[in-house]
Design an enzyme around this catalytic site. Structure first.
Site, PDB file in Angstrom:
ATOM      1  CG  ASN A  49      -7.459   2.614   6.070  1.00 19.60           C
ATOM      2  OD1 ASN A  49      -8.341   1.910   6.559  1.00 19.60           O
ATOM      3  ND2 ASN A  49      -7.012   2.444   4.840  1.00 19.60           N
ATOM      4  CB  SER A 142       0.469   2.771  -7.408  1.00 16.55           C
ATOM      5  OG  SER A 142      -0.488   1.997  -8.083  1.00 16.55           O
ATOM      6  CE1 TYR A 166      -3.563   5.459  -4.176  1.00 14.66           C
ATOM      7  CE2 TYR A 166      -3.963   4.308  -6.247  1.00 14.66           C
ATOM      8  CZ  TYR A 166      -3.273   4.430  -5.058  1.00 14.66           C
ATOM      9  OH  TYR A 166      -2.286   3.528  -4.756  1.00 14.66           O
ATOM     10  CE  LYS A 170       0.088   6.078  -3.991  1.00 13.92           C
ATOM     11  NZ  LYS A 170       0.788   6.185  -2.700  1.00 13.92           N
TER      12      LYS A 170
HETATM   13  N1  UFG Z   1     -12.046  -7.927  -9.152  1.00 15.22           N
HETATM   14  C1  UFG Z   1     -13.173  -8.746  -9.177  1.00 15.22           C
HETATM   15  N2  UFG Z   1     -14.026  -8.683  -8.107  1.00 15.22           N
HETATM   16  C2  UFG Z   1     -13.793  -7.880  -7.027  1.00 15.22           C
HETATM   17  C3  UFG Z   1     -12.645  -7.053  -7.025  1.00 15.22           C
HETATM   18  C4  UFG Z   1     -11.805  -7.106  -8.109  1.00 15.22           C
HETATM   19  O1  UFG Z   1     -13.403  -9.481 -10.123  1.00 15.22           O
HETATM   20  O2  UFG Z   1     -14.611  -7.878  -6.085  1.00 15.22           O
HETATM   21  C5  UFG Z   1     -11.082  -8.030 -10.268  1.00 15.22           C
HETATM   22  C6  UFG Z   1     -10.822  -6.720 -10.979  1.00 15.22           C
HETATM   23  O3  UFG Z   1     -11.738  -6.560 -12.039  1.00 15.22           O
HETATM   24  C7  UFG Z   1      -9.379  -6.942 -11.449  1.00 15.22           C
HETATM   25  C8  UFG Z   1      -8.761  -7.798 -10.355  1.00 15.22           C
HETATM   26  O4  UFG Z   1      -9.853  -8.404  -9.702  1.00 15.22           O
HETATM   27  O5  UFG Z   1      -9.364  -7.684 -12.648  1.00 15.22           O
HETATM   28  C9  UFG Z   1      -7.958  -7.015  -9.344  1.00 15.22           C
HETATM   29  O6  UFG Z   1      -8.721  -5.942  -8.825  1.00 15.22           O
HETATM   30  P1  UFG Z   1      -8.278  -5.130  -7.515  1.00 15.22           P
HETATM   31  O7  UFG Z   1      -9.360  -4.155  -7.217  1.00 15.22           O
HETATM   32  O8  UFG Z   1      -7.881  -6.073  -6.440  1.00 15.22           O
HETATM   33  O9  UFG Z   1      -6.936  -4.413  -7.983  1.00 15.22           O
HETATM   34  P2  UFG Z   1      -6.677  -3.399  -9.204  1.00 15.22           P
HETATM   35  O10 UFG Z   1      -5.679  -4.076 -10.097  1.00 15.22           O
HETATM   36  O11 UFG Z   1      -7.914  -2.911  -9.811  1.00 15.22           O
HETATM   37  O12 UFG Z   1      -6.036  -2.157  -8.454  1.00 15.22           O
HETATM   38  C10 UFG Z   1      -4.851  -2.299  -7.696  1.00 15.22           C
HETATM   39  C11 UFG Z   1      -4.901  -1.362  -6.492  1.00 15.22           C
HETATM   40  C12 UFG Z   1      -4.837   0.082  -6.910  1.00 15.22           C
HETATM   41  C13 UFG Z   1      -3.679   0.294  -7.805  1.00 15.22           C
HETATM   42  C14 UFG Z   1      -3.653  -0.683  -8.939  1.00 15.22           C
HETATM   43  C15 UFG Z   1      -2.351  -0.571  -9.655  1.00 15.22           C
HETATM   44  O13 UFG Z   1      -6.074  -1.540  -5.759  1.00 15.22           O
HETATM   45  O14 UFG Z   1      -4.655   0.876  -5.761  1.00 15.22           O
HETATM   46  O15 UFG Z   1      -3.757  -2.031  -8.470  1.00 15.22           O
HETATM   47  O16 UFG Z   1      -2.361  -1.208 -10.863  1.00 15.22           O
HETATM   48  F1  UFG Z   1      -3.730   1.540  -8.280  1.00 15.22           F
END
Ligand code: UFG
Length: 351
Positions: A49, A142, A166, A170
């Site tokens: 990746n 994480s 996942y 961790k």
């Molecule tokens: N979001 C959107 N649209 C998108 C993607 C995300 O609105 O297309 C929102 C989500 O609902 C969330 C925020 O943006 O409120 C952040 O989402 P991400 O997917 O970027 O990140 P997450 O906080 O869900 O997850 C991240 C990492 C995980 C990790 C986690 C730890 O991707 O690997 O933080 O808290 F486990």
């Protein structure tokens, strides 16, 4: 925790650090920081990746050699061979372990692959380290290890638990490493709980390159900004947050890299045992605020639409940064505008 004799190199001889998954997003930025601080690095990556260009780009940024060994941690012989290869030249002072599968959604569909890869790879790494008497390990954990019912800000002593395979890998790896350090008082282990790493090196030469359509917000927004995707999908605007959209603790990847350096040095100063630290800013930013900041960075308003909530998402997640600041002297320096600016520079460079 006990003090032991420091087995680091004598003054003037650079310490060599092994970075598993070193060609990936966080590994590559950490390699830059280590090289700039006078460490030697060796990357170990299977490029599942990540791109084969990355070591050369790190060399361009730093002007220093960045050797990379192509190997898979699932392959015990290949992993051990990397340790053997560098043994005569003094071996490794520490290992920073980034390698692993990391897509939450995919982990739900392929749990056995996630447990198999992330846990087995880590166990092989620990065995190789033990054989070669390397007992300082910095682990890429994480914020997802915190149970969902914890209040914000998340503090390191909160109860752990996960909601997907996942996240469980961790939690389990943290346990394995904590038990390893408890069984052998010479081990020194840092468990670094990242919040939401974004941004890129300011050179625009390295950054995040997710395959396919990104799951995470920032890479998705970047693709909208360069015109590869039509609009940002906001997953819910009815959360209990100031503007109704999800709030996260975004941290610039170069600040995160600095956190690895500080944790590694802390663990090298004779401190033994296992230590967990949050790496975040302590500041929450909403999805709407990110879209606005990215719009400022790229000089155009980004189109978006509001969609239903994404399953499993929380309203608000951000770190307590107090422990990392007190023990490591770690404080993130870069704000959201700089994170979006650097992400945009990288996104344009890739087009
Ligand atoms: N979001 C959107 N649209 C998108 C993607 C995300 O609105 O297309 C929102 C989500 O609902 C969330 C925020 O943006 O409120 C952040 O989402 P991400 O997917 O970027 O990140 P997450 O906080 O869900 O997850 C991240 C990492 C995980 C990790 C986690 C730890 O991707 O690997 O933080 O808290 F486990």
């Amino acid at each position: 925790m006990e003090k032991i004799t420091d087995n680091s190199y004598s003054a003037g001889t650079p310490q060599r650090i092994l970075l598993t998954g070193g060609a990936g997003f966080i590994g590559s930025h950490t390699a830059v920081t280590l090289l700039e601080r006078g460490y030697d690095v060796v990357l170990l990556d299977n490029f599942s990746n990540s791109s084969r260009d990355v070591p050369g780009r790190i060399e361009r940024i730093t002007g220093k050699p960045c050797p990379c060994e192509e190997a898979d941690l699932l392959d015990v012989v290949a992993t051990s061979a990397v340790f053997e290869k560098y043994a005569e030249a003094g071996g490794f002072s520490a290992v920073i372990h980034f390698a692993g599968f990391k897509a939450v959604g995919e982990s739900v569909e392929k749990p056995v692959e996630y447990y198999g890869n992330n846990l087995t790879g880590t166990i092989h790494l620990i065995e190789a380290m033990r054989t070669h008497d390397v007992k300082r390990l910095i682990f890429s954990s994480s914020a997802t290890v915190y149970r969902q019912d914890n209040p914000v800000p998340y503090s390191e002593d909160f109860p752990l638990g996960a909601t997907n395979p996942y996240g469980w890998t961790k939690v389990m790896i943290e346990r394995i490493l904590t038990d390893t350090a408890a069984a052998d008082p010479e081990w020194s282990v840092a468990l670094l709980r990242y919040f939401n790493p974004i941004g890129a090196h300011e050179s625009g030469l390295i950054g995040e390159s997710p395959q396919g359509i990104p799951n995470n917000l920032l890479p998705y927004v970047a693709k909208v900004a360069v015109g590869e995707l039509p609009e940002v999908r906001i997953f819910g605007d009815d959360y209990d947050t100031p503007d109704g959209t999800g709030v996260r603790d975004y941290i610039h990847v170069m600040d995160l890299a600095e956190g690895h350096l500080l944790a590694m040095e802390y663990c090298g100063e004779g401190m033994t045992g296992a230590f967990a630290w949050n790496l975040g800013t302590g500041v929450g930013t909403s999805v709407m605020e990110i879209i606005a900041a990215y719009g400022r960075a790229c000089g155009k308003e980004l189109p978006y639409s509001v969609q239903p909530r994404r399953a499993g998402d929380l309203a608000s997640v951000y770190a307590s940064t107090e422990l990392a600041e007190r023990e490591l002297g770690f404080k993130a320096k870069r704000g959201i505008d700089e994170m979006c600016r650097d992400s945009w520079r990288w996104a344009q460079a890739k087009v």
